[in-house]
Structures are given as C-alpha cells and as structure tokens.
Write an enzyme that holds these catalytic residues in place. Structure first.
Site, PDB file in Angstrom:
ATOM      1  N   LYS A 143       3.460  10.429  17.456  1.00 49.76           N
ATOM      2  CA  LYS A 143       2.039  10.500  17.821  1.00 49.76           C
ATOM      3  C   LYS A 143       1.858   9.804  19.163  1.00 49.76           C
ATOM      4  O   LYS A 143       2.607   8.871  19.496  1.00 49.76           O
ATOM      5  CB  LYS A 143       1.165   9.814  16.775  1.00 49.76           C
ATOM      6  CG  LYS A 143       1.011  10.594  15.481  1.00 49.76           C
ATOM      7  CD  LYS A 143      -0.060   9.931  14.632  1.00 49.76           C
ATOM      8  CE  LYS A 143      -0.036  10.394  13.204  1.00 49.76           C
ATOM      9  NZ  LYS A 143      -0.909   9.597  12.351  1.00 49.76           N
TER      10      LYS A 143
ATOM     11  N   THR B 257      -2.244   6.054  16.875  1.00 50.09           N
ATOM     12  CA  THR B 257      -0.789   6.236  16.822  1.00 50.09           C
ATOM     13  C   THR B 257      -0.157   5.213  15.887  1.00 50.09           C
ATOM     14  O   THR B 257      -0.104   4.029  16.198  1.00 50.09           O
ATOM     15  CB  THR B 257      -0.189   6.125  18.244  1.00 50.09           C
ATOM     16  OG1 THR B 257      -0.761   7.162  19.036  1.00 50.09           O
ATOM     17  CG2 THR B 257       1.321   6.280  18.227  1.00 50.09           C
TER      18      THR B 257
ATOM     19  N   LYS C 141       0.870  -1.187   0.000  1.00 49.28           N
ATOM     20  CA  LYS C 141       0.000   0.000   0.000  1.00 49.28           C
ATOM     21  C   LYS C 141       0.894   1.220   0.000  1.00 49.28           C
ATOM     22  O   LYS C 141       1.754   1.366   0.868  1.00 49.28           O
ATOM     23  CB  LYS C 141      -0.925   0.032   1.212  1.00 49.28           C
ATOM     24  CG  LYS C 141      -1.803   1.312   1.197  1.00 49.28           C
ATOM     25  CD  LYS C 141      -2.936   1.275   2.183  1.00 49.28           C
ATOM     26  CE  LYS C 141      -2.498   1.745   3.547  1.00 49.28           C
ATOM     27  NZ  LYS C 141      -3.648   1.911   4.467  1.00 49.28           N
TER      28      LYS C 141
ATOM     29  N   GLN D  51     -12.009   8.579  10.718  1.00 48.92           N
ATOM     30  CA  GLN D  51     -12.018   7.148  11.058  1.00 48.92           C
ATOM     31  C   GLN D  51     -13.020   6.811  12.163  1.00 48.92           C
ATOM     32  O   GLN D  51     -13.435   5.647  12.297  1.00 48.92           O
ATOM     33  CB  GLN D  51     -10.631   6.694  11.547  1.00 48.92           C
ATOM     34  CG  GLN D  51      -9.486   6.930  10.584  1.00 48.92           C
ATOM     35  CD  GLN D  51      -9.589   6.079   9.332  1.00 48.92           C
ATOM     36  OE1 GLN D  51     -10.156   4.986   9.356  1.00 48.92           O
ATOM     37  NE2 GLN D  51      -9.063   6.578   8.237  1.00 48.92           N
TER      38      GLN D  51
ATOM     39  N   ARG E 236     -10.436  -1.781   7.208  1.00 52.69           N
ATOM     40  CA  ARG E 236      -9.491  -2.738   7.825  1.00 52.69           C
ATOM     41  C   ARG E 236      -9.041  -2.257   9.205  1.00 52.69           C
ATOM     42  O   ARG E 236      -8.755  -3.044  10.103  1.00 52.69           O
ATOM     43  CB  ARG E 236      -8.348  -3.099   6.895  1.00 52.69           C
ATOM     44  CG  ARG E 236      -7.338  -2.005   6.484  1.00 52.69           C
ATOM     45  CD  ARG E 236      -6.354  -1.692   7.584  1.00 52.69           C
ATOM     46  NE  ARG E 236      -5.053  -1.323   7.128  1.00 52.69           N
ATOM     47  CZ  ARG E 236      -4.279  -0.430   7.748  1.00 52.69           C
ATOM     48  NH1 ARG E 236      -4.699   0.228   8.819  1.00 52.69           N
ATOM     49  NH2 ARG E 236      -3.063  -0.198   7.299  1.00 52.69           N
TER      50      ARG E 236
HETATM   51  P1  NAD Z   1      -8.812  13.099  10.993  1.00 57.75           P
HETATM   52  O1  NAD Z   1      -7.821  14.116  10.542  1.00 57.75           O
HETATM   53  O2  NAD Z   1     -10.095  12.957  10.259  1.00 57.75           O
HETATM   54  O3  NAD Z   1      -9.171  13.361  12.546  1.00 57.75           O
HETATM   55  C1  NAD Z   1      -8.161  13.678  13.477  1.00 57.75           C
HETATM   56  C2  NAD Z   1      -8.675  13.472  14.876  1.00 57.75           C
HETATM   57  O4  NAD Z   1      -7.634  13.766  15.806  1.00 57.75           O
HETATM   58  C3  NAD Z   1      -9.829  14.396  15.239  1.00 57.75           C
HETATM   59  O5  NAD Z   1     -10.657  13.743  16.171  1.00 57.75           O
HETATM   60  C4  NAD Z   1      -9.102  15.581  15.874  1.00 57.75           C
HETATM   61  O6  NAD Z   1      -9.949  16.351  16.721  1.00 57.75           O
HETATM   62  C5  NAD Z   1      -8.045  14.841  16.665  1.00 57.75           C
HETATM   63  N1  NAD Z   1      -6.884  15.654  16.999  1.00 57.75           N
HETATM   64  C6  NAD Z   1      -6.156  16.432  16.170  1.00 57.75           C
HETATM   65  N2  NAD Z   1      -5.156  17.021  16.848  1.00 57.75           N
HETATM   66  C7  NAD Z   1      -5.268  16.602  18.145  1.00 57.75           C
HETATM   67  C8  NAD Z   1      -4.525  16.855  19.332  1.00 57.75           C
HETATM   68  N3  NAD Z   1      -3.466  17.687  19.329  1.00 57.75           N
HETATM   69  N4  NAD Z   1      -4.913  16.244  20.477  1.00 57.75           N
HETATM   70  C9  NAD Z   1      -5.986  15.396  20.500  1.00 57.75           C
HETATM   71  N5  NAD Z   1      -6.724  15.128  19.393  1.00 57.75           N
HETATM   72  C10 NAD Z   1      -6.360  15.720  18.235  1.00 57.75           C
HETATM   73  O7  NAD Z   1      -8.007  11.730  11.042  1.00 57.75           O
HETATM   74  P2  NAD Z   1      -8.572  10.242  10.912  1.00 57.75           P
HETATM   75  O8  NAD Z   1      -8.572   9.849   9.479  1.00 57.75           O
HETATM   76  O9  NAD Z   1      -9.806  10.080  11.719  1.00 57.75           O
HETATM   77  O10 NAD Z   1      -7.370   9.425  11.593  1.00 57.75           O
HETATM   78  C11 NAD Z   1      -7.143   9.521  12.996  1.00 57.75           C
HETATM   79  C12 NAD Z   1      -5.787   8.935  13.300  1.00 57.75           C
HETATM   80  O11 NAD Z   1      -5.785   7.530  13.004  1.00 57.75           O
HETATM   81  C13 NAD Z   1      -4.626   9.539  12.503  1.00 57.75           C
HETATM   82  O12 NAD Z   1      -3.517   9.682  13.361  1.00 57.75           O
HETATM   83  C14 NAD Z   1      -4.334   8.479  11.453  1.00 57.75           C
HETATM   84  O13 NAD Z   1      -3.022   8.519  10.974  1.00 57.75           O
HETATM   85  C15 NAD Z   1      -4.616   7.220  12.260  1.00 57.75           C
HETATM   86  N6  NAD Z   1      -4.868   6.016  11.483  1.00 57.75           N
HETATM   87  C16 NAD Z   1      -4.375   4.847  11.983  1.00 57.75           C
HETATM   88  C17 NAD Z   1      -4.602   3.667  11.293  1.00 57.75           C
HETATM   89  C18 NAD Z   1      -4.086   2.376  11.839  1.00 57.75           C
HETATM   90  O14 NAD Z   1      -4.098   1.370  11.149  1.00 57.75           O
HETATM   91  N7  NAD Z   1      -3.687   2.330  13.088  1.00 57.75           N
HETATM   92  C19 NAD Z   1      -5.328   3.693  10.088  1.00 57.75           C
HETATM   93  C20 NAD Z   1      -5.855   4.887   9.638  1.00 57.75           C
HETATM   94  C21 NAD Z   1      -5.630   6.067  10.349  1.00 57.75           C
END
Ligand code: NAD
Length: 319
Positions: free
Chosen positions: A224, A219, A66, A137, A109
């Site tokens: 993060k 994270t 990916k 997400q 996923r």
């Molecule tokens: P998004 O940009 O749509 O939302 C971000 C979220 O984080 C919001 O709820 C926002 O309010 C919050 N946020 C931003 N800055 C913050 C801070 N300083 N303190 C606390 N909260 C804060 O992002 P998303 O697409 O919902 O993704 C959320 C996270 O999940 C991202 O870090 C992304 O990289 C991660 N992610 C992880 C996986 C995995 O497999 N583990 C997969 C996809 C996304």
C-alpha cells in the site's frame, strides 16, 4: 471472561477515551514498559486477508491480541468487509478476561492516533484541513482532527469522488465549510490526513507546502502507498512503531528506495514523554506514519472492559 459485542462499544468508549488510552500506550512504549509482538498477516486467497496484532503493556496491565481481516465478499452478504475481535488476557495468569468487538474500536483508536499526532506536531495556527480519502475511516479521522485544532475549512480529494458527499456531511455536522478539490490544491492545507487503501502514491511532494503536518494513516501493509517517497524523505517522520513504519507503513517506500533510513524515524511516544522536541520550526514538514499497533487495540478494549464491568454489561462466561 466477559464477552462485549460490537453493538455495546459505542456506549462504552468515547473518542476522548480512545485519545487518552492511545496516548498512554504510546508513552508506555517509549518508556519500554509496553511492546508489540511481531505482526502476522496472511493472504487467504480471493482478496481475503487475515492477521494478528498483539502485545504486552506492563504499565497498563494488558496482554492480548486483535484478530481480524478483510473479506471482500462480505458486502454481498450484508456484512461489513472488515472484521476484527480483540481478546484480552490476564498478564499474570494468561486466563482470558474479555472478547471484545473490534470494528468501532479500530476506527476510534486509529483516529485517536492521527489526532494525537496533529495535537503534538501540527502548527498551532493550522486552519485548513486536507483529507485524502473518503471511506469508512475518513469520517472518524475528520471528527478527531477537528477536536485538536480550530480549523476554518476542510478540503478533500478522493479517487472515487462519489464518496466525498458523505464526508462533507461530517464536516457540515462540525460546522466546517467543505470543498472537493484536485490534489494540486492540497498546497492550501496546513494539516493533511491520508486514509486510503491505495496501492500507489496519490499525494506528491509538489502538493504539499512547507510547514504542513501529514497524518498518513492508510498504509498498514506491504504494497500500500499514499504519498510520494520524496515527500516522506522531505519530512521529519514520526510513527507509532519504527519496525512497522519501515516495513509495512508509509515509510516502507522511502526506506526501500534508499531515500531515508529507519534510524531517522522517531516514535511519537518520544515526543509524548519529552525525549524529542517534536516540530522544530514553522517551515518543517512533519509526517506521522500511523501503522496501527496491537497495543492501541488492547488499550481501547481495556477501556471497554472496565466500563462494561462497572455497568454490568456484556455476557460473563467461565474462562
Ligand atoms: P474503505 O474501503 O472504506 O475506503 C477506501 C478508501 O481508499 C476510499 O477513500 C477509496 O476511494 C480509496 N481508494 C481505493 N482505491 C484507491 C486507489 N487505487 N487510489 C487512491 N485511493 C483509493 O477503507 P477504510 O476502512 O476507510 O480504510 C482506509 C485504509 O486505512 C485502508 O487501507 C485500511 O486498511 C487502513 N487502516 C489503517 C489503520 C491503521 O491503524 N493505520 C486502521 C484502520 C484502517
């Protein structure tokens, strides 16, 4: 080679498909039949991030990568900030078999991994779901969690409270009462999903009662952080991939500060294949550190390819 654009994915892969595919891939990893290659992640400047997650699943017959990243300038151009595409190859010949839009697949996923952890590790009598985060997400996470436990209500916190009503709409669709709460009230939750892009801990050990299951999903890179390292160390930690958990996952902080070691982290696949009992008591805190592995992406993209072949969808080109 079949090109399957993003717009077709919703009709080809359901949340249930993603759950089964992710479960099979974590089990194959635990049996040593599948492995992830090292993650490549590069900062491109101006906040842009790009990387590659890849692997080989001998049991599932998948090889691929990916490619994707985060492009903060996209929103102004009317395009979403997260962009990703999955490329599949024939593991015998190396020939490309598919190019698949990765946006919805990533959400499915990731939610499937979180729900799988809740299914296997949360107390059976869990009734209150806590959500920390309300971004793109979060809705997928809430829907997937609601499929594996009979929650009575949802409590939620987000740094940006104006984002919470949208998550509340998802809860309403599921028939679940929804309340925005301060972090201190997360002590009411039996299961807590964290899904933010926070650079510092929001959820503290004092916010979590004994017996809780945490799915820490946000994270996935250095720097993060969603939970206090003392909370990670207080929990029994499970993950998708130990090497990622200790370096780019939530556990990077507890391991880095010497509160625990990588050897104390259990791959969830060990629970799936019966090599680890999982939760041992109603008082134990379990924490799933979901870092996101390439094999999950290949597993769901493989479902999309199989369905598209059956239905003659997508565009077929010579490899
Ligand atoms: P998004 O940009 O749509 O939302 C971000 C979220 O984080 C919001 O709820 C926002 O309010 C919050 N946020 C931003 N800055 C913050 C801070 N300083 N303190 C606390 N909260 C804060 O992002 P998303 O697409 O919902 O993704 C959320 C996270 O999940 C991202 O870090 C992304 O990289 C991660 N992610 C992880 C996986 C995995 O497999 N583990 C997969 C996809 C996304």
């Amino acid at each position: 080679m079949r090109i399957i654009p993003e717009a077709l994915i919703a009709d080809l892969v359901s949340p249930e498909d993603a759950f089964s595919a992710v479960e099979a891939c974590f089990a194959a990893m635990a049996r040593g039949e599948a492995y992830n290659f090292p993650v490549v992640r590069e900062a491109l400047g101006e906040g842009r991030q790009y990387g590659f997650k890849s692997g080989l699943d001998r049991a599932g017959g998948s090889l691929g990568v990916k490619a994707g990243g985060y492009f903060p300038g996209n929103a102004a151009k009317g395009i979403i900030n997260h962009q990703s595409t999955v490329f599949l190859f024939d593991p015998e010949t190396g020939q490309p078999t598919a190019m698949v839009g990765g946006g919805l697949l990533t959400a499915l996923r990731t939610a499937a991994a979180s729900a799988l952890s809740i299914d296997r590790l949360a107390r059976k009598d869990a009734r209150v779901l806590g959500m920390v985060g309300a971004g793109h997400q979060a809705g997928f996470q809430l829907r997937a969690a609601a499929k594996v436990r009979r929650f009575d209500r949802v409590i939620a916190w987000n740094l940006h409270p104006e984002m919470l009503p949208k998550l509340g709409e998802v809860a309403a669709e599921l028939g679940l009462p929804f309340e925005a709460v301060p972090l201190e009230r997360m002590v009411e939750a039996d299961v807590i999903v964290t899904i933010t892009s926070s650079p510092a801990a929001s959820l503290m050990s004092a916010h979590v009662k004994d017996g809780t299951h945490l799915a820490c999903m946000g994270t996935d890179t250095v720097g993060k952080q969603e939970v206090e390292p003392a909370l990670t160390a207080r929990a029994t930690v499970f993950t998708d991939e130990v090497a990622q958990s200790a370096t780019i996952g939530e556990a990077q902080h507890a391991v880095g500060s010497g509160l625990m070691t990588a050897a104390e982290i259990t791959p969830i696949g060990e629970v799936l294949i019966g090599r680890h009992p999982g939760r041992r008591s109603d008082q134990e805190i379990t924490l799933f550190d979901g870092t996101g592995v390439g094999l999950q992406d290949l597993a769901v993209a493989g479902v999309a390819l199989a369905r598209a072949r059956e239905r003659g969808l997508g565009v077929v080109v010579e490899p």
